[in-house]
Design a protein around this motif. Sequence first.
Motif, PDB file in Angstrom:
ATOM      1  N   PHE A 586      36.994  47.490  31.362  1.00 26.98           N
ATOM      2  CA  PHE A 586      37.727  47.376  30.747  1.00 26.98           C
ATOM      3  C   PHE A 586      37.963  48.540  30.115  1.00 26.98           C
ATOM      4  N   GLN A 587      38.770  49.113  30.259  1.00 23.95           N
ATOM      5  CA  GLN A 587      38.965  50.590  29.941  1.00 23.95           C
ATOM      6  C   GLN A 587      39.529  50.202  27.946  1.00 23.95           C
ATOM      7  N   ALA A 588      39.965  49.421  28.071  1.00 24.39           N
ATOM      8  CA  ALA A 588      40.838  48.687  26.153  1.00 24.39           C
ATOM      9  C   ALA A 588      39.363  48.207  26.152  1.00 24.39           C
ATOM     10  N   SER A 589      39.723  47.132  24.832  1.00 21.38           N
ATOM     11  CA  SER A 589      39.155  45.716  23.891  1.00 21.38           C
ATOM     12  C   SER A 589      37.639  46.477  23.691  1.00 21.38           C
ATOM     13  N   GLY A 590      37.391  47.841  24.217  1.00 19.08           N
ATOM     14  CA  GLY A 590      36.059  48.048  23.237  1.00 19.08           C
ATOM     15  C   GLY A 590      35.121  48.438  24.320  1.00 19.08           C
ATOM     16  N   GLY A 591      35.390  47.878  25.404  1.00 15.14           N
ATOM     17  CA  GLY A 591      34.236  48.379  26.821  1.00 15.14           C
ATOM     18  C   GLY A 591      33.910  47.008  26.993  1.00 15.14           C
ATOM     19  N   PHE A 592      34.610  46.222  26.915  1.00 15.47           N
ATOM     20  CA  PHE A 592      34.325  45.148  27.374  1.00 15.47           C
ATOM     21  C   PHE A 592      33.214  45.123  28.672  1.00 15.47           C
ATOM     22  N   THR A 593      32.831  44.807  29.392  1.00 17.53           N
ATOM     23  CA  THR A 593      31.974  44.770  30.284  1.00 17.53           C
ATOM     24  C   THR A 593      31.945  43.864  30.348  1.00 17.53           C
ATOM     25  N   CYS A 594      32.229  43.727  32.204  1.00 13.58           N
ATOM     26  CA  CYS A 594      32.192  42.253  33.034  1.00 13.58           C
ATOM     27  C   CYS A 594      31.269  41.949  34.286  1.00 13.58           C
ATOM     28  N   THR A 595      31.502  40.758  34.888  1.00 12.78           N
ATOM     29  CA  THR A 595      31.372  40.639  35.714  1.00 12.78           C
ATOM     30  C   THR A 595      32.003  39.587  37.525  1.00 12.78           C
ATOM     31  N   ILE A 596      32.247  40.454  38.400  1.00 10.41           N
ATOM     32  CA  ILE A 596      32.772  39.747  39.469  1.00 10.41           C
ATOM     33  C   ILE A 596      32.422  38.832  39.982  1.00 10.41           C
ATOM     34  N   ALA A 597      32.244  37.695  40.056  1.00 12.06           N
ATOM     35  CA  ALA A 597      32.547  36.841  40.522  1.00 12.06           C
ATOM     36  C   ALA A 597      32.882  36.364  41.921  1.00 12.06           C
ATOM     37  N   GLY A 598      33.978  36.653  42.162  1.00 10.08           N
ATOM     38  CA  GLY A 598      34.993  36.294  43.311  1.00 10.08           C
ATOM     39  C   GLY A 598      36.156  37.634  43.432  1.00 10.08           C
ATOM     40  N   VAL A 599      36.117  37.756  44.891  1.00 16.95           N
ATOM     41  CA  VAL A 599      37.349  38.810  45.849  1.00 16.95           C
ATOM     42  C   VAL A 599      37.979  37.669  46.461  1.00 16.95           C
ATOM     43  N   THR A 600      39.702  37.759  45.665  1.00 15.82           N
ATOM     44  CA  THR A 600      40.575  36.911  46.345  1.00 15.82           C
ATOM     45  C   THR A 600      40.695  37.918  47.956  1.00 15.82           C
ATOM     46  N   LYS A 601      41.666  36.795  49.114  1.00 17.91           N
ATOM     47  CA  LYS A 601      42.042  37.689  50.473  1.00 17.91           C
ATOM     48  C   LYS A 601      43.599  38.489  49.298  1.00 17.91           C
ATOM     49  N   ASP A 602      43.944  39.185  49.529  1.00 18.69           N
ATOM     50  CA  ASP A 602      45.163  39.822  49.249  1.00 18.69           C
ATOM     51  C   ASP A 602      46.646  38.627  49.633  1.00 18.69           C
ATOM     52  N   PHE A 603      47.178  38.587  48.805  1.00 20.27           N
ATOM     53  CA  PHE A 603      48.114  37.812  48.228  1.00 20.27           C
ATOM     54  C   PHE A 603      49.813  38.348  47.945  1.00 20.27           C
ATOM     55  N   HIS A 604      50.639  37.944  47.893  1.00 19.27           N
ATOM     56  CA  HIS A 604      51.948  37.635  47.274  1.00 19.27           C
ATOM     57  C   HIS A 604      52.519  37.315  46.097  1.00 19.27           C
ATOM     58  N   PHE A 605      52.247  38.520  44.972  1.00 20.88           N
ATOM     59  CA  PHE A 605      51.843  37.518  43.599  1.00 20.88           C
ATOM     60  C   PHE A 605      53.609  37.635  43.085  1.00 20.88           C
ATOM     61  N   GLY A 606      54.014  39.149  43.963  1.00 18.34           N
ATOM     62  CA  GLY A 606      55.889  39.136  43.146  1.00 18.34           C
ATOM     63  C   GLY A 606      56.325  39.224  44.198  1.00 18.34           C
ATOM     64  N   SER A 607      57.953  40.455  44.460  1.00 14.77           N
ATOM     65  CA  SER A 607      58.280  40.302  45.262  1.00 14.77           C
ATOM     66  C   SER A 607      57.871  41.032  46.221  1.00 14.77           C
ATOM     67  N   MET A 608      58.855  40.999  47.751  1.00 16.21           N
ATOM     68  CA  MET A 608      57.948  41.567  48.412  1.00 16.21           C
ATOM     69  C   MET A 608      58.903  43.414  48.595  1.00 16.21           C
TER      70      MET A 608
END
Length: 803
Positions: A586-608
Amino acid sequence: MFKNYFKIAWRNIIKSRFYSLVNIIGLAAGIAFTLIIVSYVWSELQVNRNLKNADNQYIIQSRWKNPNQGIELTSLGPLAKQLKERYPDLVANYYRWDGVTSNVSKGEKSFREGIQICDSTMLNMYGFTLLYGNAAKAFDGPYSVVITEDRAIKYFGKKDVLGQTLTIENFSGSKHDFIVTGVMKMPEKNSATFLTDDNNNQFYIASQNINYFGRIMEAWQNQYIVSYIELQKGINPAALDKPMQYLINQNAPPQIAANMKPFLVPLKEYYLSANNNLVKKMLYALSGIAFFILLMAVINFINLSVSRSATRMKEIGIRKVLGGLKQQLIAQFLIESVLLVFFATLLAIVIAVLANPIFSNVLGKKIPAITDFPLYFMAFPVILIIVVGVMAGIYPAFVLSSLKSVDSLKGKLNTIGEKVLLRKSLVALQFGTATVVFIGAIIISQQVNLFFNSDLGYNKDYIVSAQLPRDWSLNGVAKMETIRKQFAALPQVSNATLSFEVPDGNSSGSIALYKAGSDSTAAIASQLITTDEYYASTFNIPMAAGIFYSLPGAFTDSSKIVINQTQATALGWKNPQDAIGKQVVFQASGGFTCTIAGVTKDFHFGSMQKTIQPVTFIHVGVNRVFRSMSFKLKPGNISASMEALQKQWSILLPGTPFEYSFMDDTLAKLYSTELQLKKAAYTATVLSLIIVLLGVLGLIALSIQKRTKEIGIRKVLGSTVAGIIALFMKEFLLVILIAGAIACPLAYFIMHNWLQAYAYRINITAMPFIISIVLLALLTGVLISLQTIKAANANPVNSLRAE
């Protein structure tokens, strides 16, 4: 003299009551629709324009290098206040608010309300009126609240409620009584008290109480505060560019200062220009539709007037023989025409008043009554009556009154060719306009259907969401997860999830990530969505790789996150599987490091309207914020399922209102403008068809009346009923084809440009064009057939005797 003109005009109207009625109804329908749309457009144009010192009011917005880095609407918390304090010669006043929702209760009454935690400058800066209370001191006391008269009646049943208390819950689950220190007159629609229909705040709490809600307004890293300033008179907004940027460079965190540029938007223009000019485009579209409908009605009126005028040549001849002057004939015809328009306008006003509630429902917003308009608006109907009346009466007034008496008595009209050409041109213009409106309605409908029927990347069916009380402590999150399990155990519920967002485009902010070991300048900004591990399974969001945080109910690692395919691609992983197990920072939050557990397929979160953006999911156990509980109901008796949910809610969350919405309704709000346009287009299509068919009805009736003897001769000579029908049919069908040939390219151009506003849009096919032209031709053909069959079946002996 004028009295006689009016008497004769009235007698002619009564004598030709069928044609007069057709003319009046057609024009009245067009004027009524135009009046309603003009009322709506005018009311939308008034938003923010009646605020105190509106010409000097501005909203501070933020332009980000990457739109996913922040929100355009909001600005940094201290900025507006600092501008006022540091540059008083430029800035006269400021106002800021942080919008929240929380449970408000009084006795047994409990509702979730929109609350503005705001500066005490609100009343003075915008000129809002307090019905009860002292505007200078309303925000002074601790735990005080100013409410609107509407909310006073809602909770207390009356307006004078000074000194009464309301209990308001904060985000740690605590409750406190707030004293009502002011009751505000319900303000007109404006962007200072609310920004959207979903953000209609009517509770105002001074910013000195902000700690009660666990919020911070004076932190430079807080980029989510809605901020306004009032400039000193004569100050150009460009004079604030350098001071704003200077304050940000000096105080804001480097990642904000390097990527954000503040800018001022006049408050008078903000409502119209927000969201990529969404409201302005809507008003243009509605105004265009209203113009086309009015144009069709006027053309219809003029066409019938011109066609009808030729039947009065003998009347003109007799008047001239008896000493009638040309100017008297001109005045007679013009007065008749103006009188018809006057009656049509009166009928239109009655229709507009009666139809106002219906159209308010169609457009989804209250349309002002005619009495709400300024007095000078009364000039517009008068101008309309005179202009349309003169346009319709100018042909018989000047052309027919110029004929020689002998030619008039014999029924000779040397300019008949020009009259027929004029009539056919007007009919073609009318059919062309109807075709454009019809095609537009079909394409708008197809595009709106795309929003609801296309693959959104998740399953919205049977999903209902409800707002929760906020307790964002560690115990509060744990309690909600326990409650979630109890809801999920209901036999009517297949799954449930706790989250801050539902797929409506409203995320909890943005976040920037970069690969571990890479340069932070390569960070990719994405939308931040806070959920538990049941979110993907509840909304049926498919996984492209990995798992959604963890197996359901087994979340233990707070360093696990989930991203979507677009985010994975942006970070450099073409294959989603390659991202699993990789670390990002994370660029903010003091450089917090995290691990990617999953990748979802793309979906429409907002307007088209926009392309799918990068998305990062963080677990609610780590980012302890939540707003909603979403339930996936099992198919079946939805009413019984909702009753079961309501009962369980009252047990698990006593005192909390069960205010829910289905995902279909949530999407309808997301596309409310498009749905309004669709309904308006359908209404315009029906009106245009009515006006066109009324015009055809009148013209065919006149044509049959003038050609009665010809029909008799054709019958005697062996013509069939079908042949006589075809005689009248070809005259109009040819005009329809010519009008369609002109209208189709115009409709394509208009709708193609409209569709460009959407990242995901339909392809324009030939179907809307074919349907529009064929349906118009069929309806016209049926109407012509019904009228001509009677004339064709009449006894030819009677037809031959006709004069």
